[in-house]
Design a protein around this motif. Structure first.
Motif, PDB file in Angstrom:
ATOM      1  N   SER A   9     -14.483  24.248  34.980  1.00  0.00           N
ATOM      2  CA  SER A   9     -14.681  23.036  34.179  1.00  0.00           C
ATOM      3  C   SER A   9     -15.739  22.189  34.859  1.00  0.00           C
ATOM      4  O   SER A   9     -16.387  22.626  35.806  1.00  0.00           O
ATOM      5  CB  SER A   9     -13.354  22.267  34.074  1.00  0.00           C
ATOM      6  OG  SER A   9     -12.881  21.969  35.367  1.00  0.00           O
ATOM      7  N   GLY A  10     -15.898  20.987  34.367  1.00  0.00           N
ATOM      8  CA  GLY A  10     -16.807  20.038  34.995  1.00  0.00           C
ATOM      9  C   GLY A  10     -18.248  20.454  34.897  1.00  0.00           C
ATOM     10  O   GLY A  10     -18.733  20.879  33.849  1.00  0.00           O
ATOM     11  N   ILE A  11     -18.958  20.368  35.998  1.00  0.00           N
ATOM     12  CA  ILE A  11     -20.390  20.617  36.023  1.00  0.00           C
ATOM     13  C   ILE A  11     -20.700  22.101  35.822  1.00  0.00           C
ATOM     14  O   ILE A  11     -21.811  22.477  35.465  1.00  0.00           O
ATOM     15  CB  ILE A  11     -20.960  20.079  37.354  1.00  0.00           C
ATOM     16  CG1 ILE A  11     -22.452  19.836  37.247  1.00  0.00           C
ATOM     17  CG2 ILE A  11     -20.624  20.987  38.494  1.00  0.00           C
ATOM     18  CD1 ILE A  11     -22.988  19.048  38.411  1.00  0.00           C
TER      19      ILE A  11
ATOM     20  N   ARG B 259     -19.301  23.965  33.570  1.00  0.00           N
ATOM     21  CA  ARG B 259     -19.214  24.307  32.135  1.00  0.00           C
ATOM     22  C   ARG B 259     -20.486  23.776  31.467  1.00  0.00           C
ATOM     23  O   ARG B 259     -20.566  22.606  31.085  1.00  0.00           O
ATOM     24  CB  ARG B 259     -17.963  23.662  31.533  1.00  0.00           C
ATOM     25  CG  ARG B 259     -17.635  24.213  30.166  1.00  0.00           C
ATOM     26  CD  ARG B 259     -16.460  23.497  29.555  1.00  0.00           C
ATOM     27  NE  ARG B 259     -15.195  23.791  30.204  1.00  0.00           N
ATOM     28  CZ  ARG B 259     -14.022  23.300  29.777  1.00  0.00           C
ATOM     29  NH1 ARG B 259     -13.976  22.494  28.729  1.00  0.00           N
ATOM     30  NH2 ARG B 259     -12.913  23.603  30.411  1.00  0.00           N
ATOM     31  N   LYS B 260     -21.460  24.635  31.311  1.00  0.00           N
ATOM     32  CA  LYS B 260     -22.806  24.149  30.987  1.00  0.00           C
ATOM     33  C   LYS B 260     -23.119  24.049  29.512  1.00  0.00           C
ATOM     34  O   LYS B 260     -23.967  23.263  29.112  1.00  0.00           O
ATOM     35  CB  LYS B 260     -23.844  25.043  31.667  1.00  0.00           C
ATOM     36  CG  LYS B 260     -23.763  24.948  33.182  1.00  0.00           C
ATOM     37  CD  LYS B 260     -24.823  25.765  33.854  1.00  0.00           C
ATOM     38  CE  LYS B 260     -24.728  25.577  35.361  1.00  0.00           C
ATOM     39  NZ  LYS B 260     -25.677  26.365  36.094  1.00  0.00           N
TER      40      LYS B 260
ATOM     41  N   TYR C 120      -7.594  26.688  38.657  1.00  0.00           N
ATOM     42  CA  TYR C 120      -8.749  25.948  38.130  1.00  0.00           C
ATOM     43  C   TYR C 120      -9.685  25.592  39.279  1.00  0.00           C
ATOM     44  O   TYR C 120      -9.220  25.201  40.361  1.00  0.00           O
ATOM     45  CB  TYR C 120      -8.306  24.633  37.476  1.00  0.00           C
ATOM     46  CG  TYR C 120      -7.803  24.769  36.061  1.00  0.00           C
ATOM     47  CD1 TYR C 120      -8.627  24.491  34.977  1.00  0.00           C
ATOM     48  CD2 TYR C 120      -6.496  25.182  35.815  1.00  0.00           C
ATOM     49  CE1 TYR C 120      -8.153  24.614  33.677  1.00  0.00           C
ATOM     50  CE2 TYR C 120      -6.013  25.307  34.520  1.00  0.00           C
ATOM     51  CZ  TYR C 120      -6.856  25.022  33.452  1.00  0.00           C
ATOM     52  OH  TYR C 120      -6.401  25.151  32.162  1.00  0.00           O
TER      53      TYR C 120
ATOM     54  N   VAL D  64     -12.040  22.726  40.355  1.00  0.00           N
ATOM     55  CA  VAL D  64     -12.210  21.319  39.971  1.00  0.00           C
ATOM     56  C   VAL D  64     -13.090  20.617  41.008  1.00  0.00           C
ATOM     57  O   VAL D  64     -13.265  21.121  42.119  1.00  0.00           O
ATOM     58  CB  VAL D  64     -10.845  20.586  39.851  1.00  0.00           C
ATOM     59  CG1 VAL D  64     -10.029  21.156  38.716  1.00  0.00           C
ATOM     60  CG2 VAL D  64     -10.062  20.649  41.147  1.00  0.00           C
ATOM     61  N   PRO D  65     -13.659  19.465  40.660  1.00  0.00           N
ATOM     62  CA  PRO D  65     -14.496  18.742  41.639  1.00  0.00           C
ATOM     63  C   PRO D  65     -13.694  18.325  42.870  1.00  0.00           C
ATOM     64  O   PRO D  65     -12.475  18.145  42.804  1.00  0.00           O
ATOM     65  CB  PRO D  65     -14.954  17.505  40.860  1.00  0.00           C
ATOM     66  CG  PRO D  65     -14.784  17.844  39.429  1.00  0.00           C
ATOM     67  CD  PRO D  65     -13.614  18.778  39.366  1.00  0.00           C
TER      68      PRO D  65
END
Lengths: 755, 81
Positions: B7-9, B11-12, B73, B75-76
């Motif tokens: 997820s996060g950065i 997931r482009k 997951y 995650v940041p």
């Protein structure tokens, strides 16, 4: 020995010291002025350090001529970018501490002097000749995202998008969280509300300005005293920026007059060390309040779009949000945590949360309690309030219908474990404030909020003294009462009175690495280390008693401060107290101590719900806060006074953020209100007593059930106050702060629209 | 095989995959094998990620065990203020 951090229900239900409210150990020093804060440290031969700051929000620094300043009698050192080597691993911090090719915001450090007096230092600053080439600037997050915006860094190519852009921009990164199909979810909705909202940048507003004294010896041994939330972190970054071995830099944390995240990084400390190294004398730097506003680390301003769909019976079918955060002149706004926390209170089938990290010509942002969450939750909880109103549903019932529970999938991915959101909502519904009648021009607001909480690298020591007292050495500065909490946990484990234990925040030479006091981690992570250290000392004390009794060590148990034979088979011996065992320690093997080093991972998540009643003056737009209640899950409150203080402090800072606090920039890119007269934080006379309710749903990752409490309290208030003011004013407000002119305009516009 | 959600950065795009499969019995093996089999992830892994295993977020603990049916997951790396 093993170190279990699992929740122990039997232990947690038989606590004797935990949950009581003993006097704080730092109270007398703080009310008598004996406590030494950052600016109270002085050394023989100390010089005065002063900093030259850029008057331009964006400019190329073509040259810096320091010769006239250096020639001034009484000036002992001048430092500029030439005194700091490139440091790719810490590039942004280095460039923020001392500008390199460009000045990127008004107040950016360009040079510094150390002189024998403040007068000479100020005069020297005026003799430094900096040749600037001013550039166009941008301070607004939305303007900075436009294709024609002035670009701060030609090295930023937006990450998190595919394909990667070929031209640089101010958009550092995009992130996305969520699951399901939001379009399908909106198709199932009976009502959809979508809003654009904004929040202003605010400052943590700590009362104590940044201050430090640095002393570098001719042999390179270096010492630094500073007010900080993390002196081990300061040592690490200062050593890297100055090229000093970590072992040759000792950092001591002073008492701290507030931090709230803003003292988790360095600003003046590397400059003071560089000046001291060059001058060969100790150097002290104390920021003025204007410098604190212009050149420390405020939080992000934001703009956002939030869209929520619901059925008529109150079930959320889809949530979609876009959050844009500027973090000042360098990458690192809390955009990811804003996206992750935005919808975290809700059990959703379809959710999408996108955020952008944007740079602008403002000071580099620093953390501020639950970074990113108050802003995105403001947007979401404002729209939640609006949809509940539209379907005619009580806002607490609406939240209860959609709230996450044990096992719910979070909006950012992982499943949640046991948590107290529902309990905080039930407590809010039952609270007398929720039933108090409202008068004319008054409104009531509700909002909930979430924060992750953190554990991290921690190292603590516990020493049993010969007189039966106990001293604790911790490496996390006491920003919220942690010394009292550490003593209580040690006393609980050892079975001795609280007054027999004292804790000291020791310097970086005395313990292994400790992350700083942030992330609501200290009571959890340092406390767990103290509990484990006490258990290790107990094992040793049982062994010493077994030697005295000539029985096996495992035939001895510890109970209420005494070593006792574990049963009849172990033999008949008079129990030995901690003090008796300590008194003969020299004869039984030497000093008795416990220690624990760990990287704690099981900090429990935390939720809170706030209720606020406000009254709006229809003539002026002024808002009065009439009543305010904070309800939050603490897992287990170690010292309830401090827990309540954290709740109240979060609410008060949130009220300021909602109603008055705002970084105001002129068209010239300069900050217009760098002082407490023009940047209005709430004071006691502005506020009612903030009521509190501590909910305790145990954290399964702590033997007593402790969860961090330091940050969640600032997450709901922006939205809670906005919902209350919107109800009182009769019009939805969608921009913070809700200062009197803004509230008055919203009411006038609504009145004109109705006519 | 462990299913890893990103997820996060990372997931482009709307269409980019969000679940990857790798062999891993602990976090270190997970990170090593992600980099080996999905080299496009390397810049993000080098910058630093945290790993959520069955709801607990680990920032640094390489030897935290992962079961084949664990919920994982990336995650940041967050801390707070």
């Amino acid at each position: 020995m093993t170190h279990s951090s699992d929740f122990n229900a039997e232990k947690a239900s038989n606590l004797k010291v935990i949950g009581t409210r003993p006097a704080r150990p730092d109270g007398v020093d703080k009310v008598t002025g004996r406590a030494r804060f950052g600016a109270d440290m002085n050394l023989p031969g100390q010089l005065v350090g002063r900093i030259l700051r850029s008057p331009h929000p964006h400019a190329i620094i073509k040259s810096i001529d320091t010769s006239a300043a250096e020639a001034l009698d009484g000036v002992k050192a001048v430092v500029t970018r030439d005194d700091f080597a490139e440091n790719p691993d810490n590039h942004a911090v280095l460039c923020n501490v001392m500008a390199r090719e460009k000045a990127l915001y008004e107040g950016h450090t360009v040079a510094a002097v150390a002189a024998s007096t403040a007068t000479i230092a100020r005069k020297a600053l005026k003799l430094i000749n900096v040749d600037y080439e001013p550039l166009p600037h941008v301070t607004d997050v939305d303007a900075a995202m436009q294709p024609d915006a002035p670009v701060l860094h030609d090295t930023i190519f937006t990450s998190g998008v595919d394909p990667v852009p070929t031209i640089p921009s101010n958009i550092v990164a995009r992130c996305e969280f969520g699951h399901g199909d939001v379009e399908a979810g909106f198709a199932k909705a009976d009502i959809i509300v979508e809003r654009e909202l904004k929040t202003a940048a605010t400052h943590q507003g700590y009362i104590e300005p940044h201050a430090c004294v640095a002393s570098v010896s001719t042999d390179g041994m270096s010492e630094l005293w500073c007010c900080t939330q993390g002196h081990f972190d300061d040592r690490k970054i200062c050593a890297a920026l100055l090229g000093i071995d970590v072992s040759r830099l000792r950092v001591t944390a002073s008492e701290i007059g507030g931090g709230f995240g803003g003292k988790t990084t360095v600003f003046i400390e590397p400059v003071a060390l560089a000046l001291s190294r060059k001058a060969g004398r100790p150097v002290k730097i104390v920021m003025s309040r204007e410098e604190v506003f212009k050149a420390s680390g405020p939080t992000a301003s934001t703009s956002m779009r939030v869209k929520i769909g619901v059925t008529n019976d109150g079930r959320m079918t889809a949530c979609d949000g876009e959050f844009r955060l500027q973090g000042g002149a360098f990458e690192g706004s809390p955009f990811d945590s804003a996206a992750m926390t935005a919808f975290a209170c809700y059990d959703l089938e379809n959710v999408k949360s996108v955020a952008f990290d944007v740079v602008v010509n403002r000071p580099k942002g620093a953390a501020y309690r639950a970074p990113g969450a108050p802003m995105s939750v403001y947007g979401v909880e404002s729209v939640v309030d609006e949809v509940a109103l539209k379907i005619g549903m009580d806002p607490i019932e609406f939240r209860l219908k959609n709230a996450v529970r044990d096992g719910s999938q979070s909006s950012y991915g992982p499943k949640f474990g046991p948590n107290g959101l529902v309990e905080t909502l039930e407590a809010a519904k039952a609270h007398p404030q929720y039933k108090t009648p409202l008068g004319p021009n008054q409104g009531r607001g509700i909002a909930s909020g979430f924060w992750f909480n953190y554990g991290g690298e921690t190292c603590s020591n516990l020493n049993i003294n010969a007189d039966g007292t106990v001293t604790l050495a911790v490496g996390t500065p006491d920003i919220g009462g942690s010394r009292a909490s550490m003593c209580m946990m040690a006393a609980e484990e050892l079975g001795i009175p609280y007054d027999s234990v004292r804790a000291t925040v020791v310097d970086t030479g005395a313990l292994g690495f400790n992350e700083g006091s942030y992330g609501s981690r200290v009571t959890y992570a340092s406390g767990l280390a103290i509990i484990n250290a006490a258990q290790q000392a107990i094992t040793e004390m049982c062994k010493r008693a077994s030697m005295m009794w000539d029985i096996p060590a495992d035939a001895v148990t510890w109970e209420d401060g005494y070593a006792k034979p574990s049963g009849a088979n172990a033999g008949e011996f008079e129990p030995m107290s901690l003090a008796e065992i300590a008194a003969i320690a020299a004869n039984t093997g030497g000093p008795i101590a416990g220690h624990r080093e760990h990287n704690a991972d099981s900090a429990g998540i935390s939720f809170g719900t706030h209720i606020v009643d406000t009254e709006v003056d229809p003539e002026t737009g002024r808002v009065d806060v009439l009543r305010y209640t904070v309800i939050q899950d603490a897992g287990k409150a170690i010292h309830p006074d401090y827990v309540e203080g954290q709740f109240q402090g979060g609410a008060v800072q949130g009220i300021g953020w909602a109603l008055n606090e705002e970084y105001i920039y002129g068209d010239d890119g300069k900050l217009q209100n760098a002082g407490f007269l023009d940047y209005r934080v709430p004071v006691a006379s502005d506020l009612p007593m903030i009521d509190t309710v501590i909910v305790e749903v145990p954290n399964p990752g702590h033997p007593y059930g402790v969860r961090g409490v330091g940050e969640t309290g600032i997450v709901p208030p922006l939205a809670a106050v906005a919902n209350s003011v919107s109800a009182a004013a009769g019009v939805r407000l969608s921009e913070l702060p809700m200062s009197p002119p803004r509230v008055l305009k919203a009411m006038d516009d609504a009145k004109q629209a109705a006519e | 095989m462990v299913q890893v959600n990103i997820s996060g950065i990372m997931r482009k795009t709307e269409d980019s995959p969000t679940v990857f499969e790798v062999e891993a019995k602990n976090i270190r093996q997970l990170l090593v094998n992600l980099e080996k089999h999905y080299p496009e992830m390397k810049p993000h892994l080098d910058k630093g990620v945290a790993v959520s295993v069955d709801g607990t977020i680990y920032r640094d603990n390489w030897f935290q065990s992962i079961q084949p049916d664990s919920e994982v997951y990336l995650v940041p790396r967050l801390a707070g203020g």
